[in-house]
Design an enzyme around this catalytic site. Structure first.
Site, short mmCIF file in Angstrom:
data_model
loop_
_atom_site.label_atom_id
_atom_site.label_comp_id
_atom_site.label_asym_id
_atom_site.label_seq_id
_atom_site.Cartn_x
_atom_site.Cartn_y
_atom_site.Cartn_z
N SER A 1 0.84 -1.20 0.00
CA SER A 1 0.00 0.00 0.00
C SER A 1 0.87 1.26 0.00
O SER A 1 1.66 1.46 -0.91
CB SER A 1 -0.95 -0.05 1.20
OG SER A 1 -1.97 0.90 1.08
N ASP B 1 -9.35 -5.85 -4.14
CA ASP B 1 -8.43 -4.87 -3.58
C ASP B 1 -8.82 -3.44 -3.95
O ASP B 1 -9.34 -3.18 -5.04
CB ASP B 1 -7.01 -5.16 -4.10
CG ASP B 1 -5.92 -4.69 -3.16
OD1 ASP B 1 -6.00 -3.55 -2.68
OD2 ASP B 1 -4.99 -5.48 -2.92
N HIS C 1 -7.83 -5.60 0.22
CA HIS C 1 -6.54 -4.93 0.30
C HIS C 1 -5.62 -5.61 1.32
O HIS C 1 -4.41 -5.70 1.12
CB HIS C 1 -6.77 -3.47 0.69
CG HIS C 1 -5.59 -2.58 0.52
ND1 HIS C 1 -4.88 -2.49 -0.66
CD2 HIS C 1 -4.98 -1.72 1.39
CE1 HIS C 1 -3.89 -1.62 -0.52
NE2 HIS C 1 -3.93 -1.15 0.72
#
Length: 312
Positions: free
Chosen positions: A123, A264, A291
C-alpha cells in the site's frame, strides 16, 4: 581502531549466526526525528526480505505472524516507520515528507549491514519503495514486490471512485453528501465508509482482529495520515496530493511482482496496466481477498510471494 574492531565483532556476534545469516531479533535504529523499531524473523538461508507497511501511520505488528511463514526460506525484516507502532512518535510535521521515509530504508540497511535484499512495499509502503528505487538508485536490491501499491495519488483516487460507484446508490449518496459537507465524523458517513472497507479493505472480516504481537504498540497515527493524505480514502488533500511515480516505473530494472487481492482497493485491472510499464514484470491476484491480503487469504498470498522469490 581497536574499539571499532571490537564493536564490529560484537555486532557480528549479536546479529549474525555462524553462517553469516541474520539472527532473529528486534531492536531500534536512529533516524532523523527519533528511533524506528524493527524485528527480524526466520532462519532461512535466502536473501533477506525487507517489508514496508502501509499507512501513512499504520504499523507492522499485525503482519509479523503472517510473514513469518516465509522465515524458513529467508530472514524477514519488518519495521515500524517513524510515528508508528513501536517506533518513536514525534509530532513535528516537517518529518512527514516522503524523502525522510526513504531515509529510513537507507538507515536500516546500513545498521543491519543488508548488502543484498528483496524488498516489499504494501500500500503506502510501495510509495516509499518506488521513491527509494528511483531517487536513491540502490545497489543490492534483487527484486521488488508491490503489494496493493500506492504508486500515484490520482490513480489511487480514480480506483477508489470506481469501486465506490459499484456500491449501493444509497451508500454512495451518503458518502458524497458528507464529503461535500466535510463532516467526516458524522455517524452515517462513518457507517458508509465502513461498508466500503468491508468490501475492499478487509474482505472477510472488518475490522481486522487484534494481534497479540501488537500489545504495547501505539495505534494508527491519524495525525500522520491526515497530514500526508487526508481524512478519507476517497480524496487526498494532504502533502501527497499531486505525487506520482507511475511515469517512472519503466526505470526499475529488477524483477518486479505486482500483487493485489481480487477485491483490492488497488484494483487488479490497475496491476495489469502497471505490468505493461516494466518489462518482464509479473502480476498475481489473490482470490477472495481485499486490500489486506495477508489477513483475508494468507496461504495464497504468501504462496505467490514465495513462488516469485524462489532463487532470489
Amino acid at each position: 581502531m581497536k574499539l571499532r574492531l571490537f564493536l564490529l565483532a560484537l555486532f557480528a556476534i549479536l546479529f549474525f549466526d555462524s553462517r553469516g545469516q541474520l539472527k532473529p531479533h528486534e531492536g531500534y535504529v536512529q533516524v532523523k526525528g527519533g528511533r524506528i523499531w524493527y524485528k527480524i524473523v526466520g532462519t532461512g538461508k535466502g536473501t533477506p526480505l525487507l517489508i514496508l507497511h502501509g499507512g501513512p501511520g499504520s504499523r507492522s505488528c499485525g503482519d509479523i505472524a503472517g510473514y513469518s511463514a516465509l522465515g524458513n526460506d529467508r530472514p524477514v525484516i519488518l519495521y515500524d516507520q517513524l510515528g508508528s507502532g513501536f517506533s518513536d512518535r514525534p509530532t513535528d510535521t516537517t518529518l512527514w515528507v516522503l524523502p525522510r521515509f526513504v531515509d529510513e530504508v537507507t538507515a536500516l540497511r546500513k545498521a543491519l549491514n543488508l548488502k543484498e535484499i528483496n524488498i516489499l512495499g504494501s500500500s503506502w509502503g510501495a510509495a516509499v519503495v518506488i521513491e527509494y528505487m528511483i531517487t536513491r538508485k540502490p545497489t543490492g536490491v534483487k527484486s521488488v514486490i508491490f503489494a496493493g501499491p500506492l504508486l500515484g495519488t490520482a490513480r489511487w483516487i480514480k480506483d477508489a471512485q470506481i469501486l465506490l460507484g459499484q456500491m449501493p446508490k444509497k451508500l454512495q449518496d451518503t458518502i458524497h453528501k458528507y464529503e461535500d459537507l466535510k463532516q467526516y465524523n458524522a455517524p452515517a458517513y462513518v457507517a458508509a465508509t465502513d461498508s466500503f472497507y468491508a468490501r475492499y479493505l478487509e474482505h472477510k472480516q472488518y475490522p481486522a482482529p487484534k494481534s497479540p504481537l501488537c500489545e504495547g504498540a501505539k495505534g494508527f497515527n491519524t495525525e500522520v495520515y491526515n497530514y500526508m493524505w487526508g481524512p478519507t480514502e476517497f480524496n487526498c488533500i494532504g502533502t501527497l496530493q499531486t505525487w506520482t511515480r507511475i511515469p517512472d516505473l519503466h526505470r526499475i530494472t529488477q524483477p518486479v511482482l505486482f500483487i493485489a487481492g481480487q477485491y483490492d482497493e488497488a484494483r487488479p485491472a490497475t496491476m495489469y496496466e502497471f505490468q505493461k510499464m516494466i518489462k518482464g514484470s509479473k502480476v498475481a491476484i489473490v482470490p477472495n481477498a481485499g486490500h489486506h491480503k495477508l489477513q483475508d487469504n494468507p496461504e495464497a498470498y504468501i504462496g505467490e510471494i514465495r513462488k516469485f522469490l524462489k532463487g532470489k
